[in-house]
Design a protein around this motif. Sequence first.
Motif, PDB file in Angstrom:
ATOM      1  N   GLN A 230       0.098 -11.757  -9.643  1.00  0.00           N
ATOM      2  CA  GLN A 230      -0.305 -10.724  -8.673  1.00  0.00           C
ATOM      3  C   GLN A 230       0.771 -10.526  -7.610  1.00  0.00           C
ATOM      4  O   GLN A 230       1.040  -9.398  -7.188  1.00  0.00           O
TER       5      GLN A 230
ATOM      6  N   ASP B 127       0.832  -1.208   0.000  1.00  0.00           N
ATOM      7  CA  ASP B 127       0.000   0.000   0.000  1.00  0.00           C
ATOM      8  C   ASP B 127       0.864   1.253   0.000  1.00  0.00           C
ATOM      9  O   ASP B 127       1.777   1.375   0.819  1.00  0.00           O
TER      10      ASP B 127
ATOM     11  N   SER C  60      -1.963  -6.208  -0.656  1.00  0.00           N
ATOM     12  CA  SER C  60      -2.406  -4.827  -0.850  1.00  0.00           C
ATOM     13  C   SER C  60      -3.754  -4.667  -0.175  1.00  0.00           C
ATOM     14  O   SER C  60      -4.252  -5.586   0.467  1.00  0.00           O
ATOM     15  N   ALA C  61      -4.341  -3.488  -0.349  1.00  0.00           N
ATOM     16  CA  ALA C  61      -5.662  -3.247   0.228  1.00  0.00           C
ATOM     17  C   ALA C  61      -6.680  -4.268  -0.306  1.00  0.00           C
ATOM     18  O   ALA C  61      -7.674  -4.559   0.344  1.00  0.00           O
ATOM     19  N   LYS C  62      -6.390  -4.810  -1.493  1.00  0.00           N
ATOM     20  CA  LYS C  62      -7.298  -5.804  -2.089  1.00  0.00           C
ATOM     21  C   LYS C  62      -7.150  -7.177  -1.447  1.00  0.00           C
ATOM     22  O   LYS C  62      -7.876  -8.110  -1.787  1.00  0.00           O
ATOM     23  N   GLY C  63      -6.167  -7.318  -0.545  1.00  0.00           N
ATOM     24  CA  GLY C  63      -6.004  -8.601   0.140  1.00  0.00           C
ATOM     25  C   GLY C  63      -4.821  -9.400  -0.371  1.00  0.00           C
ATOM     26  O   GLY C  63      -3.935  -8.857  -1.041  1.00  0.00           O
TER      27      GLY C  63
ATOM     28  N   PRO D 131      -2.759 -11.901  -2.623  1.00  0.00           N
ATOM     29  CA  PRO D 131      -2.855 -12.253  -4.038  1.00  0.00           C
ATOM     30  C   PRO D 131      -3.213 -13.721  -4.256  1.00  0.00           C
ATOM     31  O   PRO D 131      -2.929 -14.571  -3.416  1.00  0.00           O
TER      32      PRO D 131
END
Length: 262
Positions: free
Chosen positions: A135, A101, A125-128, A130
């Motif tokens: 990713q 992040d 990342s903020a998306k969790g 990979p």
Amino acid sequence: MFIIGELINGMYSNIAAAIKEKDKAAIQKCALEQIKCGADALDINCGPASKQPVVDIQWLVEAVREVTDKTLCLDSSKPQVIESGLKAAGSGSIINSTTADPEKLGLLIPLAKKYNAGLIGLTISAKGIPQNRDQRLELAATIVSACADQDFSTENLYLDPIVMPVNVAQTQMRDILESIREFKIISEPSPKTVVGLSNVSQGTSARNLINRTFLTMAVAFGLDAAILDPLDKDLVDALITAELILNKNIYCDSYLEAYRRK
Ligand code: THG
């Protein structure tokens, strides 16, 4: 292999109790046992139950610092907890960890520079977490380029592909191992690689066997450092033997004794 002892972690009930009761001797014993079994560094984590982690990590670090000057790996998702640990531990520590992040990278890379510390970068990342190799590599590249932008040498960066329990993420295991090899060639100088080994066996019924098999394989993929239980003798024996087979240690009949660091 750079061995980071995992046992000073409030996730373990004995450590959580020692933090609560301010039992310095218990923490110091845990530190010295891990070092005796070969730990090069010690992870320091207050655990999920700590209500005042900024204070607790300072107390843990001061207790450990009374008995050893080994590298300390300050393990928290909160930058203010990490800074509190860095202040108490002194220069040459390791920040565990930043994510990919931008906000975290913007806080933790300057902190690593200020305290002359190493930095673990989780490829998350903020998306969790990979879901595949590409990713992971993309997030590793984000971390590496933030280090370059802020003039932080990748020699002091440890990339972590995030090891998942094999019983919930079996299809990820090969990608995690291959990520270790890919991270090494992402920049010059090469970043280091690290894993939290015991994650792989959480919730399984053959923890030690799964830990040592995964570690042996990760060594073959070029792993540089691992957060692990150095008191697991079979694990350390397997590690020494994997390094022997990769010609990092020289064979003699007593190689286990020879390479088992006292
Ligand atoms: N990467 C990085 N740092 C990390 C991790 C990682 N730090 C924390 C963790 N993962 C590595 N350390 C541990 C420590 C303990 C356990 C797993 C990982 C563990 N504990 C037992 C359990 O949960 O079953 C506790 C059992 C008990 O209470 O005795 O497995 O991935 N950079």
